[in-house]
Design an enzyme around this catalytic site. Structure first.
Site, PDB file in Angstrom:
ATOM      1  N   GLN A  36      -9.124 -11.619   4.275  1.00 23.80           N
ATOM      2  CA  GLN A  36      -8.088 -10.634   4.659  1.00 23.80           C
ATOM      3  C   GLN A  36      -8.683  -9.556   5.579  1.00 23.80           C
ATOM      4  OE1 GLN A  36      -5.182  -7.304   2.623  1.00 23.80           O
ATOM      5  NE2 GLN A  36      -5.357  -9.220   1.507  1.00 23.80           N
ATOM      6  N   GLY A  69       3.685  -4.357   5.941  1.00 21.86           N
ATOM      7  CA  GLY A  69       3.843  -3.292   4.959  1.00 21.86           C
ATOM      8  C   GLY A  69       5.225  -2.656   5.054  1.00 21.86           C
ATOM      9  N   TRP A 121       0.852  -1.204   0.000  1.00 25.18           N
ATOM     10  CA  TRP A 121       0.000   0.000   0.000  1.00 25.18           C
ATOM     11  C   TRP A 121       0.888   1.255   0.000  1.00 25.18           C
ATOM     12  CZ3 TRP A 121      -3.881   1.384   4.556  1.00 25.18           C
ATOM     13  CH2 TRP A 121      -4.593   2.535   4.218  1.00 25.18           C
ATOM     14  N   ARG A 141       8.336  -0.156   2.596  1.00 30.42           N
ATOM     15  CA  ARG A 141       8.637   0.592   1.364  1.00 30.42           C
ATOM     16  C   ARG A 141      10.105   0.935   1.226  1.00 30.42           C
ATOM     17  NH1 ARG A 141       5.665   6.264   2.748  1.00 30.42           N
ATOM     18  NH2 ARG A 141       5.735   6.060   5.002  1.00 30.42           N
ATOM     19  N   TYR A 168      -3.943  -8.272   7.691  1.00 31.83           N
ATOM     20  CA  TYR A 168      -3.155  -7.073   7.363  1.00 31.83           C
ATOM     21  C   TYR A 168      -2.867  -6.225   8.598  1.00 31.83           C
ATOM     22  CZ  TYR A 168      -7.558  -4.167   6.907  1.00 31.83           C
ATOM     23  OH  TYR A 168      -8.742  -3.497   7.100  1.00 31.83           O
ATOM     24  N   TYR A 227      -4.288   1.299  -4.337  1.00 35.04           N
ATOM     25  CA  TYR A 227      -3.048   1.782  -3.706  1.00 35.04           C
ATOM     26  C   TYR A 227      -2.289   2.658  -4.712  1.00 35.04           C
ATOM     27  CZ  TYR A 227      -3.924  -1.996  -0.316  1.00 35.04           C
ATOM     28  OH  TYR A 227      -4.489  -2.829   0.613  1.00 35.04           O
ATOM     29  N   ARG A 286      -1.709   8.548   8.995  1.00 35.90           N
ATOM     30  CA  ARG A 286      -1.544   8.630  10.444  1.00 35.90           C
ATOM     31  C   ARG A 286      -1.782  10.047  10.968  1.00 35.90           C
ATOM     32  NH1 ARG A 286       3.670   4.962   9.843  1.00 35.90           N
ATOM     33  NH2 ARG A 286       3.807   6.370   8.065  1.00 35.90           N
TER      34      ARG A 286
HETATM   35  N1  LIG Z   1      -7.401  -5.291   2.762  1.00 31.81           N
HETATM   36  C1  LIG Z   1      -7.373  -4.105   3.309  1.00 31.81           C
HETATM   37  O1  LIG Z   1      -8.393  -3.425   3.465  1.00 31.81           O
HETATM   38  C2  LIG Z   1      -6.036  -3.568   3.776  1.00 31.81           C
HETATM   39  C3  LIG Z   1      -5.995  -2.437   4.602  1.00 31.81           C
HETATM   40  C4  LIG Z   1      -4.754  -1.994   5.035  1.00 31.81           C
HETATM   41  C5  LIG Z   1      -3.598  -2.665   4.643  1.00 31.81           C
HETATM   42  N2  LIG Z   1      -3.673  -3.741   3.817  1.00 31.81           N
HETATM   43  C6  LIG Z   1      -2.454  -4.463   3.355  1.00 31.81           C
HETATM   44  O2  LIG Z   1      -1.636  -4.738   4.449  1.00 31.81           O
HETATM   45  C7  LIG Z   1      -0.348  -4.127   4.269  1.00 31.81           C
HETATM   46  C8  LIG Z   1       0.240  -3.789   5.602  1.00 31.81           C
HETATM   47  O3  LIG Z   1      -0.585  -2.964   6.354  1.00 31.81           O
HETATM   48  P1  LIG Z   1      -0.140  -1.526   6.706  1.00 31.81           P
HETATM   49  O4  LIG Z   1       0.540  -0.968   5.482  1.00 31.81           O
HETATM   50  O5  LIG Z   1      -1.340  -0.858   7.279  1.00 31.81           O
HETATM   51  O6  LIG Z   1       0.887  -1.582   7.777  1.00 31.81           O
HETATM   52  P2  LIG Z   1       1.743  -2.380   8.812  1.00 31.81           P
HETATM   53  O7  LIG Z   1       2.372  -3.583   8.248  1.00 31.81           O
HETATM   54  O8  LIG Z   1       0.984  -2.519  10.040  1.00 31.81           O
HETATM   55  O9  LIG Z   1       2.848  -1.287   9.088  1.00 31.81           O
HETATM   56  C9  LIG Z   1       3.534  -0.628   8.087  1.00 31.81           C
HETATM   57  C10 LIG Z   1       4.355   0.407   8.807  1.00 31.81           C
HETATM   58  O10 LIG Z   1       5.401  -0.227   9.489  1.00 31.81           O
HETATM   59  C11 LIG Z   1       6.607   0.443   9.282  1.00 31.81           C
HETATM   60  N3  LIG Z   1       7.666  -0.559   9.114  1.00 31.81           N
HETATM   61  C12 LIG Z   1       7.677  -1.640   8.324  1.00 31.81           C
HETATM   62  N4  LIG Z   1       8.813  -2.337   8.485  1.00 31.81           N
HETATM   63  C13 LIG Z   1       9.540  -1.669   9.386  1.00 31.81           C
HETATM   64  C14 LIG Z   1      10.820  -1.865   9.954  1.00 31.81           C
HETATM   65  N5  LIG Z   1      11.582  -2.907   9.634  1.00 31.81           N
HETATM   66  N6  LIG Z   1      11.242  -0.982  10.869  1.00 31.81           N
HETATM   67  C15 LIG Z   1      10.485   0.078  11.223  1.00 31.81           C
HETATM   68  N7  LIG Z   1       9.272   0.339  10.705  1.00 31.81           N
HETATM   69  C16 LIG Z   1       8.816  -0.531   9.805  1.00 31.81           C
HETATM   70  C17 LIG Z   1       6.441   1.303   8.065  1.00 31.81           C
HETATM   71  O11 LIG Z   1       7.138   2.476   8.395  1.00 31.81           O
HETATM   72  P3  LIG Z   1       7.316   3.814   7.545  1.00 31.81           P
HETATM   73  O12 LIG Z   1       6.078   4.616   7.738  1.00 31.81           O
HETATM   74  O13 LIG Z   1       8.512   4.435   8.155  1.00 31.81           O
HETATM   75  O14 LIG Z   1       7.529   3.383   6.127  1.00 31.81           O
HETATM   76  C18 LIG Z   1       4.936   1.473   7.985  1.00 31.81           C
HETATM   77  O15 LIG Z   1       4.600   2.623   8.684  1.00 31.81           O
HETATM   78  C19 LIG Z   1      -0.622  -2.993   3.271  1.00 31.81           C
HETATM   79  O16 LIG Z   1       0.546  -2.564   2.616  1.00 31.81           O
HETATM   80  C20 LIG Z   1      -1.604  -3.660   2.369  1.00 31.81           C
HETATM   81  O17 LIG Z   1      -0.941  -4.532   1.466  1.00 31.81           O
HETATM   82  C21 LIG Z   1      -4.873  -4.212   3.414  1.00 31.81           C
END
Ligand SMILES: NC(=O)c1ccc[n+]([C@@H]2O[C@H](COP(=O)([O-])OP(=O)(O)OC[C@H]3O[C@@H](n4cnc5c(N)ncnc54)[C@H](OP(=O)(O)O)[C@@H]3O)[C@@H](O)[C@H]2O)c1
Length: 327
Positions: free
Chosen positions: A175, A279, A21, A281, A203, A57, A227
C-alpha cells in the site's frame, strides 16, 4: 463494480476501496459518527466490498466506527476489512513501532474495535528501522497460521525492505501512495509488485481532494486538518496544482465526457494499481463510484496528463510530510 482476486489468496475485492482515515477525525478536523456510518453504507450499497482503516486513524475511532457500520449492515462474510499495525501513539504524538509484542497487542485491539474474529488484510503501516523486518514478518506469519488475519501486506515499504520482509512471510499486498500528482512508485515499487505478483492497493487517489474537482483556492481547512501544512496546499504551489487539476478536468470532459474525479481514479487503476483507495466521509461523496467502471483511459490521455503536469507544476512535491518519525 470491477473486482480483483488478490494473488495467493481467495479474497475477491472491489477495485475501489473506501478509505476511512478522515472518518477517524484526527488530522481531518473532526468526525461525525452517524454521517461516517452512512458513508460506509453508501459505499457498500454501490458495490465496494473493501474498507481500509487503521488503529492510528483517530486513535481507534475509525476502526470502532467501521466495526459499528459493518455490524449494522450485516453480510460480514461478503465484506473485507483491511487494517494496519506498527504505529504507536502517546499524547497525540505518533511514532513507528513494529516490535513483535506491539503487533501482538495491536491485532487483539483491532479485532475488538472492528467487532470481528478475523482481519481480511493486515498491513504493517510504516517500516520500523529499529526492528528487523524478518521479526515483524514472522509475527504476521504466526497471525496467519492462527487464523487472525487472511492476507499480509506492507505499506510505505521500499522494494529492498519488501525483499527482506518476504523471507519470513508471503506478501500479498503493498500500500503506497499513488495518484496523478504523486508518482514515485512508477520507478520501482510498481514494477517490483508486478514482477512478484503483489497486489498494489494504492492510497490517496484524489490527492487529499486536489483531484476531486471540488477543491478551490479559498477552501478553509478547519482544526487539525493536515492540509493546513501539506506543502501542496501552500502558496504558490496550491495554485499550480489547482491549475493542473482544472486542465486535466477539461481534458477528461473533452476526451471522455467524464469528471476529474472519475478520470483521476480511473488513471490510478489503468496505470497498474489493482485497487485504488478513495477517502470519503460523507455519503454523497460516494455518488460518483459508478462513474469509474466500464471505461479506460488510453495512451494519448496519459501523455496529455504528463504534458499538463510539466507545464503547470514547476516545483512538484510528494507526500513525504505524512511520514511518522521513528521511535
Ligand atoms: N497507508 C498509509 O500510510 C496511508 C496514508 C494516507 C491514506 N491512506 C488511506 O487512503 C485513504 C485515502 O487517502 P486520503 O484520505 O489521503 O485521500 P484521497 O482519497 O486522496 O482524498 C480524500 C479527499 O477527497 C475528498 N473527496 C472524496 N470524495 C469526494 C467527492 N465525491 N467529491 C469531492 N471531494 C471528495 C475528501 O474531501 P473532504 O475533505 O471535503 O471530505 C477528502 O479531502 C485514507 O482514508 C486511508 O484509508 C493510507
Amino acid at each position: 463494480m470491477e473486482m480483483v482476486t488478490i494473488p495467493g489468496t481467495d479474497l475477491e475485492v472491489s477495485r475501489i476501496a473506501l478509505g476511512t482515515w478522515a472518518i477517524g477525525g484526527w488530522m481531518w478536523g473532526g468526525t461525525d459518527e452517524k454521517t461516517s456510518i452512512d458513508t460506509i453504507h453508501a459505499a457498500l450499497d454501490k458495490g465496494v466490498n473493501l474498507i481500509d482503516t487503521a488503529p492510528v486513524y483517530g486513535f481507534g475511532r475509525s476502526e470502532e466506527i467501521v466495526g459499528r457500520a459493518l455490524k449494522q449492515y450485516g453480510r460480514r462474510t461478503q465484506i473485507h476489512i483491511s487494517t494496519k499495525a506498527g504505529l504507536a501513539w502517546q499524547d497525540g504524538k505518533v511514532s513507528r513501532n513494529s516490535l513483535p509484542a506491539r503487533i501482538g497487542e495491536e491485532v487483539e485491539a483491532s479485532l475488538k474495535r472492528l467487532q470481528t474474529d478475523v482481519i481480511d488484510i493486515y498491513f504493517i503501516h510504516w517500516p520500523d528501522p529499529k526492528v528487523p523486518f524478518e521479526d515483524t514478518a514472522g509475527v504476521m506469519e504466526r497471525l496467519k497460521k492462527q487464523g487472525k488475519i487472511r492476507a499480509c501486506g506492507v505499506s510505505n515499504f521500499s522494494p529492498d525492505q519488501m525483499d527482506v520482509f518476504r523471507q519470513a512471510v508471503d506478501l500479498h499486498l503493498c500500500q503506497p501512495p499513488y495518484n496523478i500528482f504523486e508518482r514515485d512508485i512508477e520507478d520501482n515499487i510498481l514494477p517490483y509488485c508486478k514482477r512478484n505478483s503483489i497486489a498494489l492497493m494504492t492510497y490517496g487517489a484524489l490527492c487529499r481532494g486536489l483531484l476531486s474537482g471540488k477543491m478551490t483556492s479559498d477552501r478553509d481547512f478547519s482544526g487539525d486538518d493536515l492540509r493546513n501544512y501539506d506543502p501542496k496546499f501552500q502558496a504558490p504551489r496550491f495554485d499550480h496544482y489547482l491549475t493542473a487539476a482544472s486542465r486535466i478536468e477539461q481534458l477528461a470532459r473533452e476526451r471522455y465526457q467524464r469528471t476529474l474525479l472519475a478520470a483521476a481514479v480511473r488513471w490510478v487503476l489503468d496505470m497498474g494499481a489493482a485497487i485504488a483507495i478513495w477517502g470519503g466521509r460523507r455519503p454523497e461523496q460516494m455518488d460518483p463510484i459508478e462513474d469509474i467502471a466500464g471505461w479506460q483511459i488510453d495512451g494519448a490521455f496519459k501523455s496529455a496528463v504528463d504534458a499538463i503536469l510539466a507545464e503547470t507544476i514547476p516545483d512538484p512535491v510528494g507526500p513525504e510530510f505524512m511520514a511518522p518519525p521513528a521511535r
